[in-house]
Design a protein around this motif. Structure first.
Motif, PDB file in Angstrom:
ATOM      1  N   LYS A 176      -4.604  45.549  40.118  1.00 27.26           N
ATOM      2  CA  LYS A 176      -3.235  46.026  39.937  1.00 27.26           C
ATOM      3  C   LYS A 176      -2.518  45.218  38.855  1.00 27.26           C
ATOM      4  N   VAL A 177      -2.715  43.919  38.853  1.00 22.64           N
ATOM      5  CA  VAL A 177      -2.096  43.080  37.825  1.00 22.64           C
ATOM      6  C   VAL A 177      -2.580  43.492  36.444  1.00 22.64           C
ATOM      7  N   ASP A 178      -3.883  43.707  36.295  1.00 23.41           N
ATOM      8  CA  ASP A 178      -4.422  44.143  35.003  1.00 23.41           C
ATOM      9  C   ASP A 178      -3.834  45.486  34.587  1.00 23.41           C
ATOM     10  N   HIS A 179      -3.685  46.402  35.537  1.00 23.02           N
ATOM     11  CA  HIS A 179      -3.142  47.735  35.232  1.00 23.02           C
ATOM     12  C   HIS A 179      -1.699  47.645  34.742  1.00 23.02           C
ATOM     13  N   ILE A 180      -0.896  46.838  35.394  1.00 25.24           N
ATOM     14  CA  ILE A 180       0.507  46.696  34.982  1.00 25.24           C
ATOM     15  C   ILE A 180       0.590  45.993  33.637  1.00 25.24           C
ATOM     16  N   ARG A 181      -0.244  45.006  33.408  1.00 29.43           N
ATOM     17  CA  ARG A 181      -0.250  44.339  32.101  1.00 29.43           C
ATOM     18  C   ARG A 181      -0.644  45.307  30.990  1.00 29.43           C
ATOM     19  N   ASN A 182      -1.538  46.222  31.263  1.00 31.37           N
ATOM     20  CA  ASN A 182      -1.895  47.227  30.255  1.00 31.37           C
ATOM     21  C   ASN A 182      -0.694  48.099  29.910  1.00 31.37           C
ATOM     22  N   GLN A 183       0.112  48.434  30.900  1.00 35.73           N
ATOM     23  CA  GLN A 183       1.320  49.210  30.622  1.00 35.73           C
ATOM     24  C   GLN A 183       2.310  48.407  29.786  1.00 35.73           C
ATOM     25  N   MET A 184       2.367  47.107  30.007  1.00 38.80           N
ATOM     26  CA  MET A 184       3.230  46.249  29.199  1.00 38.80           C
ATOM     27  C   MET A 184       2.732  46.202  27.751  1.00 38.80           C
ATOM     28  N   ARG A 185       1.418  46.096  27.577  1.00 39.29           N
ATOM     29  CA  ARG A 185       0.855  46.062  26.214  1.00 39.29           C
ATOM     30  C   ARG A 185       1.095  47.369  25.479  1.00 39.29           C
ATOM     31  N   ASP A 186       1.008  48.481  26.201  1.00 36.26           N
ATOM     32  CA  ASP A 186       1.148  49.792  25.569  1.00 36.26           C
ATOM     33  C   ASP A 186       2.587  50.161  25.277  1.00 36.26           C
ATOM     34  N   ASN A 187       3.530  49.444  25.846  1.00 33.22           N
ATOM     35  CA  ASN A 187       4.943  49.776  25.652  1.00 33.22           C
ATOM     36  C   ASN A 187       5.374  49.415  24.232  1.00 33.22           C
ATOM     37  N   PRO A 188       5.976  50.345  23.501  1.00 34.40           N
ATOM     38  CA  PRO A 188       6.350  50.064  22.104  1.00 34.40           C
ATOM     39  C   PRO A 188       7.420  48.990  21.948  1.00 34.40           C
ATOM     40  N   TYR A 189       8.147  48.691  22.997  1.00 32.33           N
ATOM     41  CA  TYR A 189       9.180  47.655  22.919  1.00 32.33           C
ATOM     42  C   TYR A 189       8.617  46.258  23.136  1.00 32.33           C
ATOM     43  N   PRO A 214      13.465  44.378  59.213  1.00 30.14           N
ATOM     44  CA  PRO A 214      13.191  45.289  60.320  1.00 30.14           C
ATOM     45  C   PRO A 214      12.631  46.627  59.832  1.00 30.14           C
ATOM     46  N   TYR A 215      11.586  47.084  60.489  1.00 25.42           N
ATOM     47  CA  TYR A 215      10.951  48.378  60.244  1.00 25.42           C
ATOM     48  C   TYR A 215      10.176  48.445  58.929  1.00 25.42           C
ATOM     49  N   ASN A 216      10.249  47.408  58.105  1.00 28.87           N
ATOM     50  CA  ASN A 216       9.595  47.407  56.802  1.00 28.87           C
ATOM     51  C   ASN A 216       8.694  46.187  56.676  1.00 28.87           C
ATOM     52  N   PRO A 217       7.445  46.338  56.264  1.00 33.75           N
ATOM     53  CA  PRO A 217       6.507  45.208  56.217  1.00 33.75           C
ATOM     54  C   PRO A 217       6.643  44.374  54.945  1.00 33.75           C
ATOM     55  N   PHE A 218       7.839  43.917  54.662  1.00 43.01           N
ATOM     56  CA  PHE A 218       8.114  43.187  53.429  1.00 43.01           C
ATOM     57  C   PHE A 218       8.428  41.724  53.724  1.00 43.01           C
ATOM     58  N   PHE A 219       8.415  40.918  52.668  1.00 47.08           N
ATOM     59  CA  PHE A 219       8.769  39.517  52.772  1.00 47.08           C
ATOM     60  C   PHE A 219       9.645  39.163  51.574  1.00 47.08           C
ATOM     61  N   TYR A 220      10.517  38.189  51.742  1.00 47.66           N
ATOM     62  CA  TYR A 220      11.411  37.776  50.659  1.00 47.66           C
ATOM     63  C   TYR A 220      10.584  37.258  49.487  1.00 47.66           C
ATOM     64  N   SER A 221      10.824  37.820  48.316  1.00 45.76           N
ATOM     65  CA  SER A 221       9.998  37.443  47.166  1.00 45.76           C
ATOM     66  C   SER A 221      10.576  37.996  45.874  1.00 45.76           C
ATOM     67  N   TYR A 222      10.194  37.355  44.786  1.00 50.02           N
ATOM     68  CA  TYR A 222      10.350  37.855  43.418  1.00 50.02           C
ATOM     69  C   TYR A 222       9.030  37.579  42.708  1.00 50.02           C
ATOM     70  N   THR A 223       8.790  38.319  41.628  1.00 56.68           N
ATOM     71  CA  THR A 223       7.618  38.051  40.792  1.00 56.68           C
ATOM     72  C   THR A 223       8.027  38.121  39.331  1.00 56.68           C
ATOM     73  N   LEU A 224       7.562  37.149  38.541  1.00 55.66           N
ATOM     74  CA  LEU A 224       7.682  37.211  37.086  1.00 55.66           C
ATOM     75  C   LEU A 224       6.261  37.249  36.537  1.00 55.66           C
ATOM     76  N   LEU A 225       5.911  38.380  35.946  1.00 55.96           N
ATOM     77  CA  LEU A 225       4.553  38.601  35.441  1.00 55.96           C
ATOM     78  C   LEU A 225       4.572  38.598  33.918  1.00 55.96           C
ATOM     79  N   THR A 226       3.801  37.710  33.304  1.00 58.61           N
ATOM     80  CA  THR A 226       3.622  37.705  31.855  1.00 58.61           C
ATOM     81  C   THR A 226       2.163  38.031  31.563  1.00 58.61           C
TER      82      THR A 226
END
Length: 634
Positions: A176-189, A214-226
């Protein structure tokens, strides 16, 4: 309140959630002394303490958003600052406090609820606008928007609930990380980094689930991906050695996760954007203002939604298969509920609350169940006219054969999230109730059976769900559908039928849920989840339609077949055949033979085999009777 000249302050600690880009007696504040129902909360002391903290900071008005730092739809109890300050517990609302006044803005779904829960310290502003406190509106009235390091509500809220003592769970993530990075590379900006603020973004990227919301399987988080680094901001005291190993947290490299403290996200983002030649991509719908304001315009790239959200919206073949499987098991629980109520309600002992508890208990016994996906809406009679009513010990009404009953419920399973609504009547519905129900059903069917080009926006077909109601002057005040995830949130953006949703593509799941609500009388909603699938057409290619994955029959006594077209009746019979084909084996496998018999009874076809599609079985009976009478007369 004064119209201009405020210093509007948002708490940095809450990262405030400003996106860029039952029945009971209501309060009567006109009396002296004012009349307050027992459900109203005394907020005098809370407001006094908040204003005392505002004065030394020279704050003219303090904004309290109804969300958390990640702009989540569902929030943890510790983040429900609007409820603490106002007493109002609805899921949508923004509060503003000045030195002399306090006001709550919410939409029409919650006006009655707010009047029952707030004391007379608060004014209710009946305004559903989402741009109440956007920077543009503040600018036009010479107001300034500021963030401050401390959350003043939290300082007042001395008994604020803690973070649940749970740790994160795990699966896999590198592809998934590789896939998102590919979208970043392909973005003209040419973005150099992607900031993820929504909780489901990080959960999806790393295939992790938590227990903070509650009711959602989430955890407090942020991500900065370069392109070279992955920074994951979490509460470090909850990270296990097993999780560190799973995330490659001990190595250095492009697929090694650097774990950072949740509270340092602002400082670390500020350090990153201070570097030359960087550009940060954010999704404006879920990035809060306290982070947004750190990124200068030349280093900022925006889209409504991040590439993680738009990628997550399209399920692959495995995700589609297991999400379908989750809906089969979930349908067992709903069938058990409806069969039980059919027998129990005439005895006069069951309530809205016991019905909600029953269906949740049934779900808990299904494979891979992880609890309900939202607070069950179990509503009868006038309570059902409140679209988002949930019963409490004080408000729960006894179920009777004389009123309609609406149950909107869902489950979380390791393989999927579910959401389904059925409306039933155990006695004799009125003609108006039958017509309204049938027209709601017609709207559900018309959307479900439509064929459309890939890339069509849901907003362009949403009126199909309303057309049958509009024809007789009826309507409903909520959205027509929302995305659904694989063990994620029950409302998964950005899929759905609203103007700010992304175009439909094959592999997306969405609910389809038209309704009708008659004030103080009854409410109707028919909600199914459907997956968008390719369809063969005579000439065109790349066309799509909906395949319904919710598998519970509708209440036959509420369906007026004379209003349905031949195509709608054909769709209904095909749907019932699908229920029989998929639910029969599952009910057999679980040994639920009585439930199978109930399902077969309630999915009998409406049209006789071999008859014209325009004539239903009940019509055939009437025609035969008329012929017999004519023959006798002759």
């Amino acid at each position: 309140m004064p119209s201009c000249g405020w210093l509007l302050v948002l708490s940095l600690a809450a990262l405030t959630g400003i996106a860029v880009g039952a029945e009971g007696t209501e309060r009567n504040c006109s009396l002296s002394p004012p009349y307050l129902p027992s459900t109203a909360v005394n907020t005098t002391l809370r407001l006094q303490e908040l204003r005392e903290r505002m004065r030394p900071l020279n704050i003219s008005a303090y904004i309290i958003p109804g969300t958390d730092a990640h702009l989540s739809e569902y929030i943890a109890p510790r983040d429900n600052r609007v409820a603490f300050m106002t007493g109002f517990t609805g899921s949508a609302g923004t509060a503003v406090v000045t030195q002399t006044k306090a006001a709550l803005w919410t939409d029409s779904r919650y006006w009655v609820q707010a009047e029952r829960q707030m004391d007379c310290n608060w004014e209710l502003e009946k305004d559903g606008r989402g741009d109440l406190i956007t920077p543009h509106r503040l600018f036009t009235c010479n107001r300034s928007l500021k963030s401050i390091p401390a959350n003043l509500v939290d300082q007042v809220w001395t008994e604020r609930p803690p973070i649940p003592p749970d740790h994160l769970t795990q699966r896999t993530w590198q592809m998934k990380v590789d896939h998102i990075r590919n979208q970043m590379r392909d973005n003209p900006y040419e973005p150099t980094a992607l900031l993820l603020s929504a909780l489901d973004e990080t959960a999806w990227l790393f295939n992790l689930r938590g227990n903070d919301i509650p009711y959602n399987p989430f955890f407090y988080s942020y991500t900065l991906l370069t392109m070279d680094d992955i920074w994951l901001f979490v509460h470090l005291d909850r990270v296990t050695d097993e999780l560190k190993e799973y995330l490659n947290a001990s190595c250095v490299g492009s697929l090694c996760v650097q774990l950072k403290s949740y509270d340092t996200v602002r400082d670390d983002l500020q350090k990153y954007v201070a570097q030359p030649g960087v550009k940060v991509w954010i999704g404006t719908e879920y990035t809060n203002y306290a982070l947004y304001e750190l990124i200068t315009p030349e280093k900022l790239m925006t889209s409504s939604y991040s590439p993680v959200l738009t990628t997550k919206a399209v399920k692959d073949e495995t995700e589609q298969r297991i999400l379908r499987d989750a809906h089969v098991r979930d349908a067992v629980a709903v069938i058990q509920l409806l069969m039980w109520l059919e027998k129990a309600v005439p005895e006069g002992k069951e309530t809205e609350l016991t019905a909600a508890e029953y269906v949740n208990n049934c779900r808990s016994k299904q494979k891979d169940s992880r609890g309900p996906s939202f607070e069950t809406i179990s509503a009868s009679g006038p309570n059902a006219a409140l679209a988002h009513y949930s019963p409490t010990e004080e408000s729960s009404r006894r179920l009777t054969v004389d009123e309609m009953y609406l149950v909107d419920s869902g489950g979380q399973y390791l393989d999927g999230t579910t959401d389904i609504t059925r409306t039933v009547h155990w006695g004799t519905p009125t003609d108006m109730q039958r017509e309204a129900f049938t027209r709601v059903l017609m709207g559900n069917i018309e959307i479900s059976r439509t064929i459309f080009p890939s890339g069509t926006r849901g907003a362009n077909m949403e009126m199909l769900g309303r057309r049958a109601l509009w024809q007789v002057g009826l309507n409903y005040g909520h959205g027509t559908g929302h995305g659904v995830g694989n063990y994620f949130g029950v409302h998964e953006w950005p899929v759905g039928f609203q103007t700010n949703n992304i175009p439909f593509r094959s592999g997306m799941f969405t609910s389809i849920e038209p309704g009708y609500y008659k004030d103080n009388d009854f409410g109707i909603r028919i909600e199914d989840v459907a997956v968008i699938v390719p369809v063969q057409t005579k000439y065109g290619h790349n066309y799509l339609t909906f395949d319904t994955v919710s598998l519970v029959p509708y209440d036959r006594k509420l369906i007026d077949t004379s209003l349905l077209s031949s195509e709608q009746l054909k769709w209904l019979d095909n749907y019932y055949e699908t229920i029989r084909r998929l639910m029969g084996p599952e009910l057999d496998r679980q040994g639920l033979h009585e439930e199978k018999a109930w399902m077969l009874k309630h999915t009998e076809p409406f049209m006789e085999s071999g008859s014209s599609a325009s004539v239903c079985s009940s019509s055939m009976t009437l025609i035969a009777l008329a012929i017999a009478l004519l023959q006798n007369i002759i």
